[in-house]
Write an enzyme that holds these catalytic residues in place. Sequence first.
Site, short mmCIF file in Angstrom:
data_model
loop_
_atom_site.label_atom_id
_atom_site.label_comp_id
_atom_site.label_asym_id
_atom_site.label_seq_id
_atom_site.Cartn_x
_atom_site.Cartn_y
_atom_site.Cartn_z
N SER A 179 1.49 -3.13 1.47
CA SER A 179 2.46 -2.91 0.32
C SER A 179 3.60 -3.31 0.29
CB SER A 179 2.50 -1.24 0.06
OG SER A 179 3.16 -0.99 -0.97
N TYR A 192 3.24 7.63 2.31
CA TYR A 192 2.14 6.37 2.10
C TYR A 192 3.10 5.38 2.46
CZ TYR A 192 0.61 2.78 -0.97
OH TYR A 192 -0.04 1.64 -1.54
#
Length: 287
Positions: A179, A192
């Site tokens: 990410s 996350y």
Amino acid sequence: MENYPTTLPPQAQDQQPGLESKMMPEPVYIRANYKGSDKLQGKVALITGGDSGIGRAVAVHFAREGADVAIAYKAEEQTDADDTRELVEAEGRRCVLLPGDLRDPQFCEAIVSQTVEQLGKLNIVVSNAAEQFTSTDVAELPNEQFEDTFQVNFFPLVRVVKAALPHLHEGDSIIATSSINAYRGNQQLVDYTSTKGAITAYIRSISQQLAEKKIRANTVAPGPIWTPLIPASFPPDKVEKFGQDTTLKRPGQPAEVAPAFVFLASEDASYITGQAIHPNGGEVLNT
């Protein structure tokens, strides 16, 4: 170029990682003019989180490039998985559905063995499944949530790779979804983001071990992409503005990310390992 939406209607879903069939508009999983060229002809891929979002887009792109695919997903996402299987089969390829819980180490091993048993071999491992929850105060972030996010986002990558390695050979590929947040941080997605940093470090490390076997390992690190995670994670007013702060002033679509997976899985990327591709709408990162 496709005329992708620049704004989204406010919406929310009450489950993780959300259902693609409930999104408005539904994500674009492949461009209408995308032409396969047999880049993955005869290959077999296992994709975790392959029922929707980026995972669905990767499955359909792989199929159009000639690969059979197996997709692992939560049982609650069966409708999305059925739709993905239809899309893969419409490309003339086989699709094996593997419902279960990636938190379970035995399931991680089973999806590898079932892929090999039903499709004959395994060439490409794509670790994509993830969940995310917002939190504005790290002191109040429950330990159980932090641990569960790692159990879903990170440890299945380790377990699936370990189970898959005996089946992988020269020219095969491991690809994990990282990410943009692993490179810049995210104040509301601490757990996350931490898992995505771990994924990046893990792939960089194993790429060095696997180089002598000529097995490549890389990551794709997307920016704001319109997937079920978004309405399942953020309030409607934030969803409405999602992706508008990028250079391109809009959220990306899974169809704009999946070709990076095709590239990394194919012989075109034969000299690339331990690297990250950044489809993020224009943000320059130190990689």
